[in-house]
Design an enzyme around this catalytic site. Structure first.
Site, PDB file in Angstrom:
ATOM      1  N   LYS A 209       0.978   4.112  -2.864  1.00  0.00           N
ATOM      2  CA  LYS A 209       0.605   5.488  -2.531  1.00  0.00           C
ATOM      3  C   LYS A 209       1.754   6.462  -2.744  1.00  0.00           C
ATOM      4  O   LYS A 209       1.542   7.618  -3.126  1.00  0.00           O
ATOM      5  CB  LYS A 209       0.111   5.541  -1.082  1.00  0.00           C
ATOM      6  CG  LYS A 209      -1.208   4.833  -0.853  1.00  0.00           C
ATOM      7  CD  LYS A 209      -2.304   5.327  -1.807  1.00  0.00           C
ATOM      8  CE  LYS A 209      -3.684   4.861  -1.400  1.00  0.00           C
ATOM      9  NZ  LYS A 209      -4.733   5.301  -2.355  1.00  0.00           N
TER      10      LYS A 209
ATOM     11  N   TYR B 164       0.829  -1.207   0.000  1.00  0.00           N
ATOM     12  CA  TYR B 164       0.000   0.000   0.000  1.00  0.00           C
ATOM     13  C   TYR B 164       0.866   1.261   0.000  1.00  0.00           C
ATOM     14  O   TYR B 164       0.612   2.211  -0.748  1.00  0.00           O
ATOM     15  CB  TYR B 164      -0.894  -0.046   1.243  1.00  0.00           C
ATOM     16  CG  TYR B 164      -1.866   1.084   1.409  1.00  0.00           C
ATOM     17  CD1 TYR B 164      -3.022   1.164   0.642  1.00  0.00           C
ATOM     18  CD2 TYR B 164      -1.656   2.058   2.383  1.00  0.00           C
ATOM     19  CE1 TYR B 164      -3.936   2.191   0.830  1.00  0.00           C
ATOM     20  CE2 TYR B 164      -2.559   3.080   2.580  1.00  0.00           C
ATOM     21  CZ  TYR B 164      -3.698   3.146   1.799  1.00  0.00           C
ATOM     22  OH  TYR B 164      -4.599   4.167   1.988  1.00  0.00           O
TER      23      TYR B 164
END
Length: 290
Positions: A157, A153
């Site tokens: 991001k 993640y």
């Protein structure tokens, strides 16, 4: 802010949580919305139309490049243009890196990063042609600062921030502004990760104003805006004042002057990569003349 009525927006992952909040907020401003979601897209469309707005549901898997392109094309065919793209869709597959299956790493990258690339690539030529566009990436504090168990993640991001940085430069002369939202909110995706006390403060609706601002006609570009609980703050990458080591440009030289090299008290923001190159060349030359 300037009137946004009549603009066209595609919002991914808008069937609930943050995406739903963004869709409802923009619809109140008269923006026509493509509500993209693999789940409850129609439910959000029904909310918007019941309030007098205009929206259509879309169930495209944005990790499918051809399908993402078809979604954007359908919006343009329906309404004649696309003014706003909010890349919001995402999934979590949290585990420490040592225990993580790389298939789960790939899945998270495919939705967050590649999915945003797919949608942006599809919308970009229309925005270039019309000389106007607003694109919002959804980054995270996990990508900016890191968070245990979120290597996939966080990588996705962080990648979105890099994508924003480049597209903000490339879009500047084309009327396209590109920003990143770093939300902290209680949603289905963060259920179990946020305390009940925090959840009571961090409703998705408290983040939506940041999204509205970042896709507005007078929005800035190349900005990372944190939002949650009605609190907002800009984050940015900064660099310390460069230090020329001259003849002592060795690993030992770096070690010896590490306190100076790592001193961020006189840090600065760089607008583009080659600004760093120019600054280093100038600093090296000044060091030789000293």
């Amino acid at each position: 802010m300037k009137d946004m009525a009549g603009q066209i927006a595609v919002i991914t992952g808008a069937g609930g949580g943050l995406g739903r909040a963004h869709a409802l907020a923009l619809a109140k401003r008269g923006v026509k919305i493509v509500v993209n979601d693999l789940g409850n897209a129609q439910g959000v469309v029904d909310e918007i139309t019941a309030a007098g707005g205009e929206a259509v549901a879309d169930s495209t898997d944005i990790s499918d490049r051809a399908a993402a392109a078809a979604m954007v094309e359908a919006a343009v065919e329906r309404w004649g243009r696309i003014d706003i793209l909010v890349n919001n869709a995402g999934i979590l597959r949290d585990k420490s890196f040592a225990k993580m299956d790389l298939g789960d790493f790939d899945k998270v990258i495919a939705v967050h990063l590649t999915g945003s690339v797919n949608c942006t690539k599809a919308a970009w030529p229309y925005m270039v042609e019309q000389g106007y566009g607003r694109i919002l990436m959804t980054t995270s504090a996990s990508g900016i600062y890191g968070n245990f168990g979120q290597s996939n993640y966080g990588a996705a991001k962080s990648g979105l921030v890099g994508l924003m940085n480049v597209l903000a430069i490339e879009g500047a002369k084309k009327g396209i502004k590109v920003n990143s939202l770093a939300p902290t909110a209680f949603t289905q995706m963060t259920d179990g990760l946020i305390t009940e006390e925090a959840a009571a403060v961090l409703g998705p609706e408290t983040v939506a104003p940041a999204a509205e601002f970042l896709v507005s006609p007078d929005a800035p570009t190349g900005v990372i805006l944190g939002a949650g609980g009605g609190v907002f703050a800009v984050s940015e990458m900064r660099e310390a004042a460069p230090v020329s080591l001259g003849q002592d440009a060795t690993a030992e030289g770096i070690e010896g002057r590490w306190a100076e090299i790592s001193d961020l008290s006189d840090s600065h923001h760089l607008a583009a990569a080659f600004e760093q190159t120019r600054l280093y060349v100038e600093t090296a030359a000044a060091g030789e003349d000293a």
